[in-house]
Design an enzyme around this catalytic site. Structure first.
Site, PDB file in Angstrom:
ATOM      1  N   VAL A   1     -12.448  -5.578  -1.127  1.00  0.00           N
ATOM      2  CA  VAL A   1     -11.941  -4.264  -0.743  1.00  0.00           C
ATOM      3  C   VAL A   1     -11.292  -4.396   0.628  1.00  0.00           C
ATOM      4  O   VAL A   1     -11.869  -4.983   1.544  1.00  0.00           O
ATOM      5  CB  VAL A   1     -13.087  -3.233  -0.709  1.00  0.00           C
ATOM      6  CG1 VAL A   1     -12.642  -1.937  -0.060  1.00  0.00           C
ATOM      7  CG2 VAL A   1     -13.601  -2.973  -2.122  1.00  0.00           C
TER       8      VAL A   1
ATOM      9  N   THR B   1       0.894  -1.145   0.000  1.00  0.00           N
ATOM     10  CA  THR B   1       0.000   0.000   0.000  1.00  0.00           C
ATOM     11  C   THR B   1       0.933   1.195   0.000  1.00  0.00           C
ATOM     12  O   THR B   1       2.067   1.053   0.423  1.00  0.00           O
ATOM     13  CB  THR B   1      -0.816   0.006   1.319  1.00  0.00           C
ATOM     14  OG1 THR B   1      -1.427  -1.258   1.475  1.00  0.00           O
ATOM     15  CG2 THR B   1      -1.868   1.083   1.336  1.00  0.00           C
TER      16      THR B   1
END
Lengths: 316, 316
Positions: free
Chosen positions: A209, A180
């Site tokens: 998600v 990320t």
């Protein structure tokens, strides 16, 4: 090293590029150098915005845009690939002054998902848009789109093939690297902001998600407490509302940011089995970057202008 | 009135069907009777699960399934319509014992979105699935699907036409009724659970997702504090991480559930301009149902077996 700072009011920025079981010797010297260089460039670009009196929202946006473009990180170009060999991009951003926030999930072609999240915040009455609707909104906003191939790197193709070969289960989770990108910043006005962007999980399926686009889980900013961007095994970060939990502890119990972030990452998440880390900054410019994995790609420029770039746990 | 309770250990349930500017005289006697009847049936069905020693997860699932089937409420059948005249359904569920959670957003044909959320929790390693991926997962799980027409009621068609006629702006938000359904429960084992389901906002566009499927915003459950299901103007509930904030205040500061829920709904949200309310229950079975709108569809059966069904603010 020292970088010039603009004002007497403190400014600070911290960024991350993912956390996981990265140990010395696993990266080639060349890979390590390119990662450190990309982290340095993003931290400096964000800090320059702050040093020139720009907003923390602009600083985190600029830093995350650079990390999205850098193929080394799992966000924007170079994002991990889904079960179907495509990219699905998630991002979120939050303004600590107003608690305004924007988030997108499952986008397929926007070059800078963090810009899409920011437009949701500033140009729509909504906080979160998902899927083809988010793509349509971003196109209507005139954001830059790229062909699917632009996002896909040879490294991620190989990674997907390896993961798919290794596992029967399509929903397998045992990744050892939760990548990320994110940024948190304090500007000269005393305003905090946080931003996070990701391609999610290699071989993900079914519109999964993670925490990155979830306000309260992967991203939170509140001038009364702190700004947080998380990276890790997203499901655990959602269940524990990690970013909001750290801010709530600071605001409600008066503990320091360092203590709150450390307790959530190294006690709560560690006990739950949630691998990862966070970057966080408070209104005084204190920066905290705890992680419970062997490494986390990270960089910061503190209130004294000191740049720090690190990868491993003992990298300090 | 009193309903039988099973054990000496307290059980309790509360449900809601949305909050907004509902005032006496706006509903016909017939409409009001059918709403009270549907609320009563859902509360009783959930309570029966608890009274027979079933889990709070099962109780909230049963109650929300009934509310999803009831055309009076904005969830499942009878959901509001999007800009394109379709339904897009969101739901989430959380287990206060383990913090396991499941959520879905933007589903198009599943009869009971809360079942889809529960399967994400129990049958996948993920917490949140969105869009066509969530539909595919639910189909693979063998959940019941219905044709698009099954979901659409004449009332919602008229509502969409009225909203679209009234506004130029496609992203208009000024609805006066934020409808959602939800349930929270305490079972005889002392475990809490929360569940929320919605069709979102009339005339919504661009894959807008509100707070209902966001763990921490619309739904949160933690045996150490409370279980919360929210209904209201979702964007505000996300920015303030409402469900997690109430639980965090109880857990970190030791205030009562009633004080925490009241402060968040009637101070934090009211000051921010966020209309709506919550239902909440704590491990002792205390039920709190504050709202800052003129009315909230709600019902509860407390630890003494007392059923309460209410619509208006002065309905007690």
């Amino acid at each position: 090293m020292s970088l010039p700072t603009h004002a007497e009011t403190p400014v600070a920025i911290a960024i991350h590029g993912g956390a996981g079981t990265i140990e010395r010797g696993r990266l080639s010297d060349e890979q390590e150098a390119s990662i450190r260089s990309a982290l340095t460039a993003a931290a400096r670009a964000g800090h320059q915005v702050l040093a020139e009196g720009g907003s923390s929202l602009d600083a985190v946006t600029v830093a995350v845009r650079l990390l999205e473009d850098a193929p080394e990180f799992n966000a924007g170009r170079g994002a991990v690939l889904t079960f179907d060999g495509t990219v699905e991009l998630d991002a979120s951003i939050m303004d600590g002054a107003s608690l305004a926030a924007g988030a997108v999930a499952g986008m397929t072609g926007v070059r800078h998902p963090i810009e899409a999240a920011r437009r949701v915040m500033s140009e729509s009455p909504h906080v979160m848009l998902v899927g083809s609707g988010a793509d349509a909104f971003a196109r209507a906003q005139g954001l830059e789109f790229k062909d699917p191939d632009w996002f896909i790197t040879e490294f991620r193709l190989q990674q997907l093939r390896a993961v798919q070969a290794r596992q029967q289960s399509a929903t397998q989770l045992s990744e050892d690297w939760f990548s990320t990108v994110g940024a948190v910043a304090l500007d000269a006005e005393g305003n905090l902001a946080a931003a996070t962007s990701t391609g999610g999980m290699t071989n993900k399926r079914w519109g999964r998600v993670g925490d990155s686009p979830i306000i309260g889980a992967g991203t939170y900013a509140d001038n009364r407490s702190c700004a947080v961007s998380a990276t890790g095994h997203g499901e655990y970060f959602i269940r524990h509302a990690v970013a909001h939990e750290i801010c709530a502890r600071v605001r409600l119990t008066g503990v320091t940011l360092a203590d709150a972030a450390d307790a959530v990452v190294n006690q709560v998440l560690r006990e739950a089995g949630g691998d990862g880390g966070v970057i966080a900054v408070d209104p005084a410019g204190n920066i905290s970057m705890p992680f419970n994995t062997p490494g986390m790609y990270r960089a910061s420029i503190d209130v004294d202008g000191h740049l720090r770039v690190a990868i491993y746990g003992d990298d300090d």
